[in-house]
Design a protein around this motif. Structure first.
Motif, PDB file in Angstrom:
ATOM      1  N   ALA A 113      -6.558 -43.598 -11.341  1.00  0.00           N
ATOM      2  CA  ALA A 113      -7.258 -42.502 -12.011  1.00  0.00           C
ATOM      3  C   ALA A 113      -8.048 -43.071 -13.183  1.00  0.00           C
ATOM      4  O   ALA A 113      -7.788 -44.184 -13.644  1.00  0.00           O
ATOM      5  CB  ALA A 113      -6.262 -41.460 -12.497  1.00  0.00           C
ATOM      6  N   ASN A 150      -0.413 -42.491 -11.285  1.00  0.00           N
ATOM      7  CA  ASN A 150      -1.164 -41.587 -10.418  1.00  0.00           C
ATOM      8  C   ASN A 150      -2.236 -40.778 -11.128  1.00  0.00           C
ATOM      9  O   ASN A 150      -3.191 -40.338 -10.504  1.00  0.00           O
ATOM     10  CB  ASN A 150      -0.196 -40.636  -9.713  1.00  0.00           C
ATOM     11  CG  ASN A 150       0.734 -41.388  -8.804  1.00  0.00           C
ATOM     12  OD1 ASN A 150       0.295 -42.159  -7.975  1.00  0.00           O
ATOM     13  ND2 ASN A 150       2.028 -41.182  -8.968  1.00  0.00           N
ATOM     14  N   ASP A 151      -2.066 -40.564 -12.431  1.00  0.00           N
ATOM     15  CA  ASP A 151      -3.027 -39.725 -13.140  1.00  0.00           C
ATOM     16  C   ASP A 151      -3.032 -40.091 -14.613  1.00  0.00           C
ATOM     17  O   ASP A 151      -2.034 -40.575 -15.161  1.00  0.00           O
ATOM     18  CB  ASP A 151      -2.646 -38.244 -12.971  1.00  0.00           C
ATOM     19  CG  ASP A 151      -3.833 -37.293 -13.084  1.00  0.00           C
ATOM     20  OD1 ASP A 151      -4.958 -37.750 -13.366  1.00  0.00           O
ATOM     21  OD2 ASP A 151      -3.623 -36.082 -12.883  1.00  0.00           O
ATOM     22  N   THR A 201      -0.082 -40.211 -19.190  1.00  0.00           N
ATOM     23  CA  THR A 201      -0.074 -40.850 -17.883  1.00  0.00           C
ATOM     24  C   THR A 201       1.144 -40.375 -17.112  1.00  0.00           C
ATOM     25  O   THR A 201       2.177 -40.043 -17.712  1.00  0.00           O
ATOM     26  CB  THR A 201      -0.027 -42.387 -18.007  1.00  0.00           C
ATOM     27  OG1 THR A 201       1.126 -42.772 -18.762  1.00  0.00           O
ATOM     28  CG2 THR A 201      -1.283 -42.922 -18.664  1.00  0.00           C
ATOM     29  N   CYS A 258       0.627 -35.718 -10.334  1.00  0.00           N
ATOM     30  CA  CYS A 258      -0.549 -35.254 -11.072  1.00  0.00           C
ATOM     31  C   CYS A 258      -0.095 -34.460 -12.295  1.00  0.00           C
ATOM     32  O   CYS A 258       1.023 -33.946 -12.342  1.00  0.00           O
ATOM     33  CB  CYS A 258      -1.463 -34.410 -10.196  1.00  0.00           C
ATOM     34  SG  CYS A 258      -0.656 -32.991  -9.443  1.00  0.00           S
ATOM     35  N   HIS A 260      -1.696 -31.784 -15.658  1.00  0.00           N
ATOM     36  CA  HIS A 260      -2.770 -30.975 -16.219  1.00  0.00           C
ATOM     37  C   HIS A 260      -2.255 -30.386 -17.520  1.00  0.00           C
ATOM     38  O   HIS A 260      -1.062 -30.111 -17.658  1.00  0.00           O
ATOM     39  CB  HIS A 260      -3.176 -29.853 -15.259  1.00  0.00           C
ATOM     40  CG  HIS A 260      -4.292 -29.017 -15.769  1.00  0.00           C
ATOM     41  ND1 HIS A 260      -5.593 -29.461 -15.812  1.00  0.00           N
ATOM     42  CD2 HIS A 260      -4.293 -27.776 -16.287  1.00  0.00           C
ATOM     43  CE1 HIS A 260      -6.352 -28.515 -16.338  1.00  0.00           C
ATOM     44  NE2 HIS A 260      -5.586 -27.490 -16.636  1.00  0.00           N
TER      45      HIS A 260
END
Length: 121
Positions: free
Chosen positions: A3, A51-52, A62, A96, A98
């Motif tokens: 990412a 992963n993100d 992260t 993920c 957010h």
């Protein structure tokens, strides 16, 4: 590359965060005038693939297959060895993340076992 995210866009502190499958975050200084990006730091806190990566006003986060979310403060400038502020053990690979707007924001994390974690930043 897992990412990428940019912090402090269009300033002298513009940074590109690039994650890897090796568990490393590469921090690049973004130039103002040309395309000569400079690698300024490697952060090796995760033990498995990242992963993100997510940027907020005050942090970058992260998430990794090692089952953790890591919070780093952006207030430390380029002193990334001092920036790790919090580690959240999620009990499963984190695929993920957010963050909702607001202060404090709410973190939503998607886990490999099908769960969704929700908590305040």
């Amino acid at each position: 590359v897992g990412a990428m995210a940019i912090a402090h866009e269009r300033t002298d502190m513009s940074r590109l965060f690039v994650t890897s499958w090796s568990g490393t975050v590469y921090v690049w200084k973004i130039p103002k005038e040309d395309l000569d990006y400079v690698l300024i730091h490697e952060i090796r806190h995760h033990t498995r693939r990242i992963n993100d990566v997510l940027i907020t006003r005050a942090h970058f986060l992260t998430c990794s297959d090692d089952g953790t979310i890591r919070y780093y403060g952006l207030c430390h400038g380029d002193q990334y060895e001092k920036a790790l502020e919090r580690v959240v053990d999620c009990g499963s690979r984190v695929k993920c993340i957010h963050v909702t707007p607001g202060d404090p924001g709410v973190v939503v994390a998607g886990l490999a076992d099908g769960r969704v974690l929700v908590y305040e930043l």
